[in-house]
Scaffold this motif. Structure first.
Motif, mmCIF file in Angstrom:
data_model
loop_
_atom_site.group_PDB
_atom_site.id
_atom_site.type_symbol
_atom_site.label_atom_id
_atom_site.label_comp_id
_atom_site.label_asym_id
_atom_site.label_seq_id
_atom_site.Cartn_x
_atom_site.Cartn_y
_atom_site.Cartn_z
ATOM 1 N N VAL A 176 -12.076 14.110 24.555
ATOM 2 C CA VAL A 176 -12.435 15.061 25.604
ATOM 3 C C VAL A 176 -13.597 14.490 26.411
ATOM 4 O O VAL A 176 -14.516 13.885 25.855
ATOM 5 C CB VAL A 176 -12.764 16.448 24.993
ATOM 6 N N SER A 177 -13.518 14.662 27.725
ATOM 7 C CA SER A 177 -14.521 14.065 28.602
ATOM 8 C C SER A 177 -15.366 15.124 29.303
ATOM 9 O O SER A 177 -14.920 16.246 29.553
ATOM 10 C CB SER A 177 -13.856 13.174 29.656
ATOM 11 N N ASP A 178 -16.595 14.737 29.613
ATOM 12 C CA ASP A 178 -17.512 15.556 30.406
ATOM 13 C C ASP A 178 -17.777 14.827 31.712
ATOM 14 O O ASP A 178 -18.441 13.789 31.714
ATOM 15 C CB ASP A 178 -18.824 15.761 29.642
ATOM 16 N N PRO A 179 -17.283 15.337 32.841
ATOM 17 C CA PRO A 179 -17.546 14.668 34.115
ATOM 18 C C PRO A 179 -19.011 14.686 34.524
ATOM 19 O O PRO A 179 -19.431 13.865 35.338
ATOM 20 C CB PRO A 179 -16.695 15.475 35.110
ATOM 21 N N GLY A 180 -19.786 15.637 33.983
ATOM 22 C CA GLY A 180 -21.164 15.780 34.436
ATOM 23 C C GLY A 180 -21.236 16.538 35.750
ATOM 24 O O GLY A 180 -20.218 17.007 36.283
ATOM 25 N N HIS A 218 -17.094 12.635 25.191
ATOM 26 C CA HIS A 218 -17.783 11.551 25.881
ATOM 27 C C HIS A 218 -18.159 11.944 27.301
ATOM 28 O O HIS A 218 -17.404 12.630 27.985
ATOM 29 C CB HIS A 218 -16.894 10.312 25.963
ATOM 30 N N ASN A 219 -19.321 11.454 27.751
ATOM 31 C CA ASN A 219 -19.633 11.436 29.176
ATOM 32 C C ASN A 219 -19.675 9.986 29.627
ATOM 33 O O ASN A 219 -19.299 9.084 28.871
ATOM 34 C CB ASN A 219 -20.934 12.190 29.492
ATOM 35 N N ARG A 220 -20.127 9.734 30.829
ATOM 36 C CA ARG A 220 -20.054 8.377 31.365
ATOM 37 C C ARG A 220 -20.962 7.402 30.629
ATOM 38 O O ARG A 220 -20.823 6.174 30.768
ATOM 39 C CB ARG A 220 -20.361 8.375 32.866
ATOM 40 N N HIS A 221 -21.872 7.916 29.813
ATOM 41 C CA HIS A 221 -22.781 7.058 29.060
ATOM 42 C C HIS A 221 -22.301 6.797 27.630
ATOM 43 O O HIS A 221 -22.909 6.004 26.921
ATOM 44 C CB HIS A 221 -24.183 7.666 29.042
ATOM 45 N N GLY A 222 -21.243 7.466 27.229
ATOM 46 C CA GLY A 222 -20.731 7.282 25.875
ATOM 47 C C GLY A 222 -20.571 8.601 25.151
ATOM 48 O O GLY A 222 -20.477 9.677 25.756
#
Length: 226
Positions: A176-180, A218-222
């Motif tokens: 699952v991703s977090d776009p921020g 995860h977000n764009r930093h990991g």
């Protein structure tokens, strides 16, 4: 060739994910409620597909038309119409959960037979840090200022269901991703990240090999830690 289906692919994060995965060599089917809005996806080289995640018949027809599937990106979502407690009613939360949670499950269940035929099945669910209690309750984060109940609850559910799918499908990579806080229609383009930055995590997770992580957020930093 890797075949990918992205829901909500006609604009914003979904369109940018489409662009980047086509650039990475994927054949992308761009799911959208109204094909009349698919011009930008077509220009990128995507194959537009009518797909409304709240409509079982639409989902079944879309998945039945696919010859194969390796990667599913559940990106479609809505913000809803309730932004606090005073305007909160059951209709408002049911509307958001229908798209953001039930829609993810509806598409995923329909996609499982195709994904099980893939040598490298991947599912990426797009959630938000707004569904992560630590971020919601930590002053100074982008998420802390959000008061909306339905959206936060829906994204918390997406994070939890991702973990459960990962446990049930150990041969898959399910994350699952977090776009921020990304500039999109959701926030009237007030976010401080570009759509490219906002799709970094989703694209990274979509490109995972069989040795990649599963059941993670995860977000764009990991990885986002508990």
């Amino acid at each position: 060739m890797t075949t990918t289906l992205i829901t909500g692919a006609n604009k914003s994060l979904g369109l940018e994910t489409t662009r980047r995965l086509i650039e990475a060599g994927h054949t992308v089917y761009a799911g959208m409620r109204d094909l009349a809005n698919g011009g930008a996806a077509v220009e990128l080289g995507a194959r537009p597909m009518q797909l409304d995640v709240t409509d079982q018949a639409s989902v079944d027809a879309a998945l039945a038309s696919l010859p194969e599937l390796d990667v599913l990106v559940n990106n479609a979502g809505i913000l809803g119409s309730s932004f606090g407690v005073d305007d909160l009613g059951t209709d408002a939360i049911e509307e958001v959960l229908s798209t953001n949670v039930v829609g993810v499950i509806r598409v995923t269940q329909a996609a499982l037979p195709l994904l099980r035929r893939s040598r490298r099945p991947v599912i990426v669910n797009v959630a938000s840090g707004v569904g992560w209690p630590r971020l919601l309750s930590t002053a100074g984060t982008d998420e802390f200022a959000v008061a909306a109940v339905p959206y936060a609850a829906s994204k918390a559910a997406v994070i939890a269901l991702t973990v459960q799918y990962a446990k049930n499908l150990p041969e898959f990579r399910v994350n699952v991703s977090d776009p921020g806080y990304t500039a999109t229609d959701f926030n009237r383009h007030g976010g401080h990240q570009t759509v490219t930055e906002g799709t970094d995590a989703t694209v990274t997770l979509a490109l995972l090999g069989p040795d990649g992580p599963t059941g993670e957020f995860h977000n764009r930093h990991g990885r986002i830690e508990y």
